[in-house]
Design an enzyme around this catalytic site. Sequence first.
Site, short mmCIF file in Angstrom:
data_model
loop_
_atom_site.label_atom_id
_atom_site.label_comp_id
_atom_site.label_asym_id
_atom_site.label_seq_id
_atom_site.Cartn_x
_atom_site.Cartn_y
_atom_site.Cartn_z
N GLU A 1 3.89 -45.15 23.51
CA GLU A 1 4.55 -44.61 22.31
C GLU A 1 6.00 -44.26 22.65
OE1 GLU A 1 2.06 -42.32 19.46
OE2 GLU A 1 0.84 -41.95 21.24
N HIS B 1 0.23 -46.03 19.56
CA HIS B 1 0.04 -44.97 18.57
C HIS B 1 -1.32 -45.05 17.87
CE1 HIS B 1 1.41 -41.73 16.02
NE2 HIS B 1 1.18 -42.43 14.91
N SER C 1 -0.91 -38.02 14.53
CA SER C 1 0.29 -38.49 13.85
C SER C 1 0.76 -37.41 12.86
CB SER C 1 0.03 -39.83 13.18
OG SER C 1 1.22 -40.47 12.81
#
Length: 278
Positions: free
Chosen positions: A215, A259, A153
């Site tokens: 995602e 995610h 991330s």
Amino acid sequence: MTNCSTPTTTADAWLPFQRAGASQIDLTSKDGRGYRIFVSVPDSAPPPGGFPVLYLLDGNATFATAMDAVAMQMRRPHATGVPPGIVVGIGYPGDTPLAPERRWFDLTPASDGAGPSEGGAAAFADFIADTVKPLVQSSWPVDPARQAVFGHSLGGLFVLWSLFTRPESFQSHVAASPSIWWNDCAILAQADDFIRARGCVAAKGRLLMTVGSLERTPPSAMDRGSTTMMENVKALATQLRKAADVLDVSYAEFADENHVSVIPAAISRGVRFAWQRP
């Protein structure tokens, strides 16, 4: 010279981690920011050139998973491609998996659009280079030519920024679900600069970009238009292949993972990628 407020490498400076075979130590950067470093070292003899090292960002959340992935895969290195190696998690004091405010500052690059709580990537990179890596290298036999970094991330964003601006820091880079959307995709301009200036890169690097197939819809607070994270990652991987003379790019997509659920899969794949020899 390190920037630690307690620059000691004696054995008793490392406290036991909650898992066998691992230890931890708290350090302070030169600008007064506290960090917790987790380290796992094989109990086998090091190879002649020293152990390879994998550095993980968000260490409180990622270290134990990576430690287990290495421990399992290094049992059969000829089959898995994972030799015995050192795992280093770079995290923060405390028991929570993530420190949102700290990581938001440390993992985002400085740029014209960055807010006051963002843009600390350069100082964080200096801390890793000037404090964490020398401490690890002075404590255990390390192969300086087999250094890898993993981030997820915002951590993946930092990995990309580090590759584009400090390509000599690590030989292998794993950017898992990188937040390319941050600051209106400012990282893409740095990717273009890296491609244009690739003649200045001293040694060929390696990059693995991963993403989960679910995602596709970014959270509303992170929405930067119709382009999804998966599309961003895939497009950037394709773009970076233009720099094939100085960068080997791999892309992995994990089916039915979002995610958060994608993290263990990305770590496992990242461990296998990190220490592969060209």
